[in-house]
Design a protein around this motif. Structure first.
Motif, PDB file in Angstrom:
ATOM      1  N   ASN A  23      19.000  -2.076  40.110  1.00  0.00           N
ATOM      2  CA  ASN A  23      18.561  -1.587  38.794  1.00  0.00           C
ATOM      3  C   ASN A  23      17.570  -0.435  38.858  1.00  0.00           C
ATOM      4  OD1 ASN A  23      19.801  -3.765  37.197  1.00  0.00           O
ATOM      5  ND2 ASN A  23      18.465  -5.001  38.489  1.00  0.00           N
ATOM      6  N   LEU A  24      17.047  -0.157  40.047  1.00  0.00           N
ATOM      7  CA  LEU A  24      15.954   0.824  40.088  1.00  0.00           C
ATOM      8  C   LEU A  24      16.387   2.198  39.577  1.00  0.00           C
ATOM      9  CD1 LEU A  24      14.101  -0.312  43.338  1.00  0.00           C
ATOM     10  CD2 LEU A  24      13.800  -1.058  40.978  1.00  0.00           C
ATOM     11  N   PRO A  25      17.608   2.667  39.927  1.00  0.00           N
ATOM     12  CA  PRO A  25      18.026   3.960  39.356  1.00  0.00           C
ATOM     13  C   PRO A  25      18.104   3.897  37.818  1.00  0.00           C
ATOM     14  CG  PRO A  25      19.379   3.414  41.262  1.00  0.00           C
ATOM     15  CD  PRO A  25      18.552   2.198  40.960  1.00  0.00           C
ATOM     16  N   LEU A  26      18.478   2.726  37.270  1.00  0.00           N
ATOM     17  CA  LEU A  26      18.515   2.612  35.803  1.00  0.00           C
ATOM     18  C   LEU A  26      17.103   2.726  35.233  1.00  0.00           C
ATOM     19  CD1 LEU A  26      21.040  -0.331  35.126  1.00  0.00           C
ATOM     20  CD2 LEU A  26      21.457   2.114  35.010  1.00  0.00           C
ATOM     21  N   ASN A  43      21.667   2.831  47.191  1.00  0.00           N
ATOM     22  CA  ASN A  43      20.857   4.033  46.979  1.00  0.00           C
ATOM     23  C   ASN A  43      19.737   4.035  48.016  1.00  0.00           C
ATOM     24  OD1 ASN A  43      18.881   5.861  46.145  1.00  0.00           O
ATOM     25  ND2 ASN A  43      19.516   5.697  44.001  1.00  0.00           N
ATOM     26  N   ALA A  44      19.888   4.894  49.052  1.00  0.00           N
ATOM     27  CA  ALA A  44      18.958   4.858  50.181  1.00  0.00           C
ATOM     28  C   ALA A  44      17.522   5.159  49.750  1.00  0.00           C
ATOM     29  CB  ALA A  44      19.411   5.852  51.241  1.00  0.00           C
ATOM     30  N   ALA A  45      17.344   5.870  48.632  1.00  0.00           N
ATOM     31  CA  ALA A  45      15.987   6.220  48.190  1.00  0.00           C
ATOM     32  C   ALA A  45      15.277   5.017  47.563  1.00  0.00           C
ATOM     33  CB  ALA A  45      16.050   7.376  47.195  1.00  0.00           C
ATOM     34  N   MET A  46      16.013   4.025  47.106  1.00  0.00           N
ATOM     35  CA  MET A  46      15.398   2.851  46.452  1.00  0.00           C
ATOM     36  C   MET A  46      16.087   1.589  46.967  1.00  0.00           C
ATOM     37  SD  MET A  46      15.598   4.239  42.543  1.00  0.00           S
ATOM     38  CE  MET A  46      15.573   6.004  42.249  1.00  0.00           C
ATOM     39  N   PRO A  47      15.865   1.249  48.250  1.00  0.00           N
ATOM     40  CA  PRO A  47      16.688   0.182  48.846  1.00  0.00           C
ATOM     41  C   PRO A  47      16.305  -1.244  48.467  1.00  0.00           C
ATOM     42  CG  PRO A  47      15.178   1.110  50.471  1.00  0.00           C
ATOM     43  CD  PRO A  47      14.984   1.911  49.233  1.00  0.00           C
ATOM     44  N   TRP A  48      15.071  -1.485  48.026  1.00  0.00           N
ATOM     45  CA  TRP A  48      14.615  -2.869  47.887  1.00  0.00           C
ATOM     46  C   TRP A  48      14.172  -3.189  46.469  1.00  0.00           C
ATOM     47  CZ3 TRP A  48      16.406  -4.785  52.084  1.00  0.00           C
ATOM     48  CH2 TRP A  48      16.352  -4.059  53.285  1.00  0.00           C
ATOM     49  N   PRO A  65       5.372  -6.361  46.037  1.00  0.00           N
ATOM     50  CA  PRO A  65       5.899  -5.758  47.263  1.00  0.00           C
ATOM     51  C   PRO A  65       7.429  -5.740  47.317  1.00  0.00           C
ATOM     52  CG  PRO A  65       4.877  -7.897  47.688  1.00  0.00           C
ATOM     53  CD  PRO A  65       4.613  -7.587  46.271  1.00  0.00           C
ATOM     54  N   GLU A  66       7.941  -4.851  48.144  1.00  0.00           N
ATOM     55  CA  GLU A  66       9.403  -4.760  48.318  1.00  0.00           C
ATOM     56  C   GLU A  66       9.948  -6.086  48.828  1.00  0.00           C
ATOM     57  OE1 GLU A  66       9.791  -1.513  51.049  1.00  0.00           O
ATOM     58  OE2 GLU A  66       9.946  -0.045  49.407  1.00  0.00           O
TER      59      GLU A  66
END
Ligand SMILES: Cc1cc2nc3c(=O)[nH]c(=O)nc-3n(C[C@H](O)[C@H](O)[C@H](O)COP(=O)(O)OP(=O)(O)OC[C@H]3O[C@@H](n4cnc5c(N)ncnc54)[C@H](O)[C@@H]3O)c2cc1C
Length: 419
Positions: free
Chosen positions: A62-65, A104-109, A81-82
Motif C-alpha cells: 500500500n505504500l505507493p498508494l 517496489n524496491a523503493a518501499m519494500p517493507w 519500524p519496518e
C-alpha cells in the motif's frame, strides 16, 4: 468543517458522489475523485481521532498508494519500524520466517501505525483535495437508486438534518452495522455473510513499554481465536485479536464480574507465553476496545446499485492483516473504473453505472477472492487446537510456507494506482 451550511436549504445539496464513511476506503476514494475534479461529499459519523479495533499493520503493497494520496511522507515520519519478519506462535512453539519484500524496491517493507493517526491523515488529505467533509454527521436515511441518490444526515449536536444528493453512492461505512434501508440488489441473494466467522468478537489495546523486539509481526494461534502483536508508531505495542463469542462467555462465567477486556487479556497471556512476556512490565494505554461479530466472506455484487468498498464490500479474516490493504486497494479499483469513463461524472445513465459496477465487481473478485480464501483457511487452522498442531508441524518443516503465504496473501504485490 469546510461545507456550506446546508441545514436550511430546501433542496438537497448536489454532488457528483456521496461517500459514506471516512475510514481508509472512504477517504482514499474521496481524495482520488476530488483530485480528478469530482464534487464529493465525505460523511463520517465519528469525531477524529477515534480508536479503532485493528492490528494496525500496513502492508508494503500500500505504500505507493499512500504516497500517491499525498500522505507518504507523514506516514514515514509517524509509523513504527519496518516489518521484515513474521513469527507464528501456537501449540507451544514459535516459528519465524522472512516477509517477502514488496515488488517496489523503493518501499519494500510494511509498517504499523495507530488508526488514530492514519485515519486522520487520510481524512485531512481528502479535505485538502477538495472533498466536502461532513463530520461528525451520520447517514440516517438513504433513498433513490443508481443515478439519483438522496441521503439525510444527522448531527449528534442539536442541528437540523441535512439532505444531500448525487448520482453515485459509495458505501465505505465499514462492517459493524448496516446502512439505513440497505437492501440486496434485485435478483441477487441477500447480502448476508457467506461465512459467519463462527461469531468472532474482536478486541484491541495499546501498550507502552512492551518488551517486544521491533520489526516482526507476531501472529497468535489460540484455542478459540487468533491474534497479533506488533510495534507500531511512537513505540506503542498494538495487541489485537478475535475470540469466539462462546469461548469468551465460558471464560467470563468462570469469573463472574470480569469485564470482557480483562477476560481477553487473561486469555491471551495464559494461552501464549510470548504475550505474557511482552506485556509483563507494559502499561496499557486506555481500555480494551471491542467490536463484532465479524461477518467475513461478503463480496460486491455485479447488480448492486451501490458501489461498496473496504469492509462494506467484503471482509477477510483479519489474521492476514490485509483489511486496510483491501480498503485502500478496493477504493483504487473502483476509482479507476469511475474515472475511466468521463460520462460517469454528473449525469450518468443507469446502463453506464451498471456496466461500471460489473467491471468493478469482476476486478474486486480477481484481486481479493484468493486473499479471502487464504485468510479463512489460515484463521480456521489457527483457532482450532488440532489443526493448529498440524499447521505448526508443517511450518516447522517448511517455514518458507509463511513467506509464500504472505506473498499469496497480497503482501508483496504493489497495488495499481487508480489513474
Ligand atoms: C482484530 C482485527 C485486527 C485487524 N488487523 C489489521 C491489520 O493489522 N492490518 C490491516 O490492514 N487490517 C486489519 N484489520 C482490518 C481493518 O481494521 C479493516 O479492514 C479496515 O478498518 C476497513 O476499513 P474501511 O475503510 O472499510 O472501514 P472502517 O475503517 O471501519 O471505516 C468505516 C467508517 O464509516 C463510519 N460510518 C459507519 N456508518 C456510518 C454512517 N451511517 N454515516 C457516516 N459514517 C459512518 C465509521 O464511523 C467508520 O469511521 C483488522 C481488523 C480486526 C477486527
Amino acid at each position: 468543517m469546510n461545507h456550506p451550511d446546508a441545514a436550511d436549504a430546501t433542496e438537497p445539496a448536489a454532488f457528483d458522489a456521496l461517500v459514506i464513511g471516512a475510514g481508509p476506503a472512504g477517504s482514499a476514494a474521496a481524495t482520488w475523485l476530488a483530485q480528478a475534479g469530482w464534487s464529493v461529499a465525505l460523511i463520517e459519523k465519528q469525531d477524529f481521532p477515534r480508536r479503532k479495533v485493528c492490528g494496525e499493520c500496513v502492508a508494503a503493497s500500500n505504500l505507493p498508494l499512500l504516497h500517491a494520496l499525498g500522505i507518504g511522507a507523514a506516514f514515514d515520519a509517524l509509523a513504527g519500524p519496518e516489518l521484515r519478519d513474521v513469527r507464528v506462535h501456537g501449540a507451544g512453539q514459535a516459528i519465524t520466517a522472512g516477509l517477502p519484500p514488496s515488488d517496489n524496491a523503493a518501499m519494500p517493507w510494511g509498517r504499523a501505525l495507530g488508526r488514530e493517526a492514519l485515519d486522520g491523515l487520510l481524512l485531512e488529505r481528502a479535505r485538502a483535495a477538495g472533498a466536502t467533509v461532513w463530520q461528525p454527521w451520520q447517514v440516517v436515511s438513504l433513498q433513490g437508486g443508481a443515478g439519483d441518490w438522496r441521503c439525510t444526515l444527522k448531527s449528534p449536536v442539536d442541528k437540523a438534518p441535512v439532505r444531500l444528493q448525487a448520482p453515485v453512492l459509495i458505501d465505505a461505512h465499514g462492517s459493524w452495522e448496516s446502512l439505513p434501508g440497505d437492501t440486496a440488489a434485485p435478483g441477487e441473494p441477500p447480502r448476508a455473510p457467506v461465512e459467519r466467522g463462527a461469531a468472532l468478537l474482536a478486541f484491541k489495546a495499546h501498550f507502552l513499554q512492551a518488551d517486544l523486539p521491533p520489526g516482526t509481526i507476531h501472529v497468535l494461534s489460540l484455542d478459540g481465536g487468533y491474534g497479533g502483536m506488533v510495534v507500531s508508531g511512537g513505540g506503542l505495542c498494538t495487541v489485537a485479536c478475535c475470540i469466539r463469542r462462546d469461548h469468551l462467555r465460558a471464560l467470563r462465567s468462570q469469573r463472574p464480574g470480569l469485564s470482557a477486556g480483562d477476560a481477553v487479556d487473561g486469555w491471551l497471556r495464559a494461552q501464549c507465553p510470548a504475550v505474557a512476556e511482552a506485556l509483563a512490565r507494559a502499561t496499557r494505554q486506555g481500555g480494551w476496545l471491542a467490536c463484532g461479530p465479524l461477518a467475513t466472506g461478503r463480496q460486491p455484487l455485479a447488480s448492486d446499485p451501490v458501489f461498496r468498498i473496504g469492509n462494506a464490500a467484503g471482509e477477510a479474516h483479519p489474521i492476514l492483516g490485509e483489511g486496510m490493504s483491501m480498503a485502500l486497494q478496493s477504493a483504487a479499483l473502483l476509482c479507476a473504473q469511475l474515472l475511466h469513463d468521463p460520462a460517469l461524472r454528473r449525469a450518468p445513465t443507469a446502463a453506464a453505472l451498471a456496466d461500471c459496477q460489473r467491471r468493478y465487481a469482476r476486478d474486486w473478485q480477481r484481486t481479493f477472492g484468493p486473499r479471502m480464501r487464504l485468510a479463512a483457511a489460515f484463521a480456521h487452522a489457527a483457532m482450532h487446537p488440532r489443526a493448529a498442531q498440524l499447521l505448526m508441524a508443517l511450518l516447522r518443516h517448511w517455514p518458507g510456507l509463511l513467506t509464500a503465504g504472505a506473498r499469496w496473501g497480497g503482501k508483496a504485490r504493489v497495488a495499481p494506482l487508480p489513474a
